[in-house]
Design a protein around this motif. Structure first.
Motif, PDB file in Angstrom:
ATOM      1  N   TYR A 206       2.263   0.323  64.092  1.00  0.00           N
ATOM      2  CA  TYR A 206       1.650   0.420  65.423  1.00  0.00           C
ATOM      3  C   TYR A 206       0.131   0.464  65.329  1.00  0.00           C
ATOM      4  N   TYR A 236       4.053  -3.355  66.755  1.00  0.00           N
ATOM      5  CA  TYR A 236       3.723  -2.978  68.130  1.00  0.00           C
ATOM      6  C   TYR A 236       2.213  -2.784  68.227  1.00  0.00           C
ATOM      7  N   GLN A 260       5.125  -7.295  69.369  1.00  0.00           N
ATOM      8  CA  GLN A 260       5.035  -6.882  70.775  1.00  0.00           C
ATOM      9  C   GLN A 260       3.619  -6.362  71.025  1.00  0.00           C
ATOM     10  N   HIS A 272       3.519   1.484  75.176  1.00  0.00           N
ATOM     11  CA  HIS A 272       4.608   1.839  74.251  1.00  0.00           C
ATOM     12  C   HIS A 272       4.803   3.362  74.280  1.00  0.00           C
ATOM     13  N   LEU A 275       7.352   5.026  71.793  1.00  0.00           N
ATOM     14  CA  LEU A 275       7.353   4.564  70.404  1.00  0.00           C
ATOM     15  C   LEU A 275       7.022   5.695  69.439  1.00  0.00           C
ATOM     16  N   HIS A 323       2.219   9.378  68.411  1.00  0.00           N
ATOM     17  CA  HIS A 323       3.110   8.231  68.213  1.00  0.00           C
ATOM     18  C   HIS A 323       3.703   8.156  66.805  1.00  0.00           C
TER      19      HIS A 323
END
Length: 518
Positions: A206, A236, A260, A272, A275, A323
């Motif tokens: 991420y 992500y 994404q 997100h 996530l 996250h």
């Protein structure tokens, strides 16, 4: 094909294939601003990439017609994760039309057609090639220039070559744009330090401020280099700047990376929200004073304290922590001030994060690594759980690395970390945390030190500057006994003092002769 790396130090400094192509493209820029020209050139490179991949598959399907394959069936391409390119957008059609004054409109039509037939590219591609201010003759010359990249190569080789060219051009535009360029591009060597240290083999990666997607590209490169499977990580990201988000989408598509990537403000519109990532890799804006933090005073992400509305550094740090999965690791770039600042509650938030035993490693980097700023920066590495079974139990310990003396100047204003530098930094961290086959870790005065929360970090007032912990580099023993060395140095000092007295007397005498005596 020439390699763009220099012969000796593993930096990217010398002229190679990409650099020669850049020089040719830049010569066609005329008076156009780098920020504007960026989208013209990168848009054409992207168009060439998807056309190359399409043509390679088209040839393959054409040869399989007897077996029922249809080279004009879009689903045949989508099944192979290749973009469908309608006839009016195919590169050969554009190349044939390059000398025409209508070429700008034809490129715009091609981009529109590709977005129409490939929903994942909707709103991504530049479509202003037909505008009055763009020299159509130079546009035609650019198309001819781009036509020579990986001509006739199979799709996988075309992807590699075009990906390299795209990445090189991104870095050159960042340099040309100076401070603004740093908003979309993190130097690849800085990204590589993060990626090599975290080693994201498997799981969710991420980046909530992903720029043009360099963290993701380098993560995929890392996996390829270590014989892993590309599908083992899922990606992500989020980017608030719309034009930069488009660059990221193209950069990842040109590599065939499925990701994404959302567009929007990460703090105020987290795309997100649920996530939990195995790896966070990021280079957030340094010391951002314009993040509208006063609107988020009660946000659930501020577990360790409400960040300053005038500086987003600790908002980013807490967003990353929020996250992270229970065994997740984060690696990110921040301005050096983040390691010691006590302004506006920063010190208390940092103390709370340290006391929660989340700080795994701190790395001080040399200055002049970035296009956007000459100030030195640091790397933070956080671990949700330092005893998660993947590495040795590191609870209560933090590694400090002072890499400020590393790097090589590649031009008058930019420094790069060499392959040896990267290996030294990452290897030290891997040995310390107990990676398999990473070797034994040892403290090296002046470079690395394993500190404890109880004895060291609290004693230093929860300041995380590596220089405070690693100490001075050990001086080499020249073999001369101390007593003899002191006698020799004292004798030399007396000689120099006597010589200085003689010079003073001579200067005084000269001044007297000139009538300036006392």
């Amino acid at each position: 094909m020439a390699n763009s790396k220099s012969k000796n130090n593993g930096t990217t400094a010398t002229i190679g294939f990409e650099a020669k192509l850049w020089a040719a493209a830049d010569a066609l820029r005329n008076n156009m601003d780098a920020a504007e020209y960026k989208h013209v050139v990168l848009g054409l490179i992207f168009l060439k990439y998807i056309s190359d991949a399409f043509e390679a598959k088209h040839v393959e399907l054409d040869a399989q017609k007897k077996q029922g394959a249809d080279p004009e069936d879009p689903d045949e391409y989508r099944a192979a994760s290749i973009f469908w390119v309608p006839k009016e957008a195919r590169w050969q059609h554009l190349k044939a039309s390059a000398p025409q004054p209508t070429i700008g409109t034809l490129v715009d039509d091609a981009m529109t057609a590709i977005e129409r037939d490939n929903p994942s590219l909707k709103g991504v591609l530049p479509k202003d090639f037909g505008r009055t201010g763009l020299d159509k003759q130079r546009l035609g010359q650019l198309i001819n220039l781009v036509s020579d990249i990986a001509l006739g190569a199979p799709a996988d080789r075309a992807k590699d070559t075009l990906g390299r060219v795209y990445e090189y051009f991104l870095s050159q535009f960042a340099s040309a744009e100076g401070k603004k360029g740093g908003q979309f591009y993190t130097p690849s060597r800085v990204v590589r330090v993060l990626v090599e240290m975290l080693a994201p083999y498997k799981g969710r990666v991420y980046d909530p401020c992903c720029g043009s997607g360099g963290m993701f590209v380098n993560s995929e490169k890392f996996i390829e280099a270590h014989s892993g499977k590309l599908g083992d990580i899922s990606i992500y990201g989020q980017e608030s700047n719309y034009t930069t988000w488009r660059l990221a989408k193209m950069n990842l598509a040109i590599r065939g990376i499925d990701a994404q990537i959302a567009h929007g403000d990460t703090f105020h519109n987290d795309k997100h929200p649920d996530l939990k990532a195995d790896y966070v890799l990021a280079n957030p804006p340094f010391n951002d004073s314009d993040w509208r933090g006063e609107l988020l005073k009660d946000d659930k992400r501020w577990v360790y304290g409400v960040p300053s509305a005038g500086n987003a550094n600790y908002a980013w740090v807490q967003h990353f922590i929020h996250h992270l999965a229970p065994t997740g690791l984060a690696g990110f770039v921040l301005a050096n001030g983040s390691m010691s600042s006590n302004q506006s509650g920063d010190g208390e938030i940092r103390k709370a994060i340290i006391e929660a035993d989340l700080v795994d490693c701190m790395v001080a980097l040399p200055g002049q690594l970035f296009y956007s700023t000459q100030i030195p920066v640091c790397l933070w590495f956080l671990a949700r759980n330092k005893n998660n079974g993947r590495f040795r139990d590191r609870r209560g310990e933090t590694l400090f690395i002072d890499a400020r003396k590393l790097g090589t100047m590649v031009d008058r204003v930019h420094r790069e970390l060499t392959d040896e530098d990267l290996a030294k930094i990452a290897g030290t961290y891997h040995a310390w945390r107990g990676d398999k086959d990473a070797g034994e870790y040892k403290n090296v005065p002046g470079f690395c030190w394993s500190a404890t929360l109880l004895e060291d970090i609290r004693k230093h007032g929860h300041v995380l500057t590596p220089g405070r912990y690693v100490g001075a580099e050990a001086a080499e023993d020249d073999g001369e006994p101390f007593e003899e060395k002191m006698k020799r140095l004292a004798t030399r000092l007396h000689e120099q003092q006597a010589e200085a007295a003689k010079l003073d007397a001579a200067i005084t005498a000269n001044l007297k002769d000139l009538g300036y005596g006392g």
